[in-house]
Design a protein around this motif. Sequence first.
Motif, PDB file in Angstrom:
ATOM      1  N   TYR A   3       0.801  -1.202   0.000  1.00 58.13           N
ATOM      2  CA  TYR A   3       0.000   0.000   0.000  1.00 58.13           C
ATOM      3  C   TYR A   3       0.843   1.265   0.000  1.00 58.13           C
ATOM      4  O   TYR A   3       1.804   1.386   0.757  1.00 58.13           O
ATOM      5  N   TRP A  21       4.906   2.481  -1.739  1.00 60.40           N
ATOM      6  CA  TRP A  21       4.876   1.230  -1.006  1.00 60.40           C
ATOM      7  C   TRP A  21       6.237   0.842  -0.449  1.00 60.40           C
ATOM      8  O   TRP A  21       6.337   0.257   0.628  1.00 60.40           O
ATOM      9  N   GLY A  79      -1.247  -0.547  -4.293  1.00 62.53           N
ATOM     10  CA  GLY A  79      -0.496  -0.248  -5.491  1.00 62.53           C
ATOM     11  C   GLY A  79       0.828   0.416  -5.205  1.00 62.53           C
ATOM     12  O   GLY A  79       1.085   0.854  -4.082  1.00 62.53           O
ATOM     13  N   ARG A  80       1.644   0.508  -6.246  1.00 66.14           N
ATOM     14  CA  ARG A  80       3.003   1.008  -6.065  1.00 66.14           C
ATOM     15  C   ARG A  80       3.123   2.522  -6.188  1.00 66.14           C
ATOM     16  O   ARG A  80       4.094   3.099  -5.716  1.00 66.14           O
ATOM     17  N   SER A  81       2.191   3.151  -6.833  1.00 68.49           N
ATOM     18  CA  SER A  81       2.300   4.593  -7.045  1.00 68.49           C
ATOM     19  C   SER A  81       1.781   5.356  -5.836  1.00 68.49           C
ATOM     20  O   SER A  81       0.994   4.844  -5.054  1.00 68.49           O
TER      21      SER A  81
END
Length: 124
Positions: free
Chosen positions: A32, A53, A101-103
Motif C-alpha cells: 500500500y 509502497w 499499489g506502487r504509485s
Amino acid sequence: QVQLVESGGGLVQAGGSLRLSCAASGRTFSAYAMAWFRQAPGKEREFVAAISWSGGSTRYADSVKGRFTLSRDNAKNTVYLQMNSLKPEDTAVYYCAARGGRSLYIVGYVYDYWGQGTQVTVSS
C-alpha cells in the motif's frame, strides 16, 4: 480490509515538533501507498504528504516541504510523519490514508482506507 489508527497528535507551541504514527492492520501493508491529509476547521481536506509502497518515493505539499518528513517501517506496519518547526496554520485534524499499489497520489479520493484522525494544535 485495512484498518488504520493514528496517534501522536497533541498541543504544541509554535516552533515545536510532533511525530504522528499510523499503524495499519489487515492486509499486506507493504503493498500500500500511504499518505497524510489534514483538515482545519471550516476548510477543505488538503494533502500533506505521501509515500510509495517501498518508501523510495515521497511527495510533500509545498506548505510543509522542508519541515515535515514522512517515512515508513514495513516490518512494523507503520508510517511516521515527523513534523518540525510547527506553525499555528498547521493546526488541523490529521488523517492517515492507504491505497493499494506502487504509485503514490496526492489526491484524497483515490485512497481506499482512512483512519479516524488525530488532532494537532499549534499555539502561537
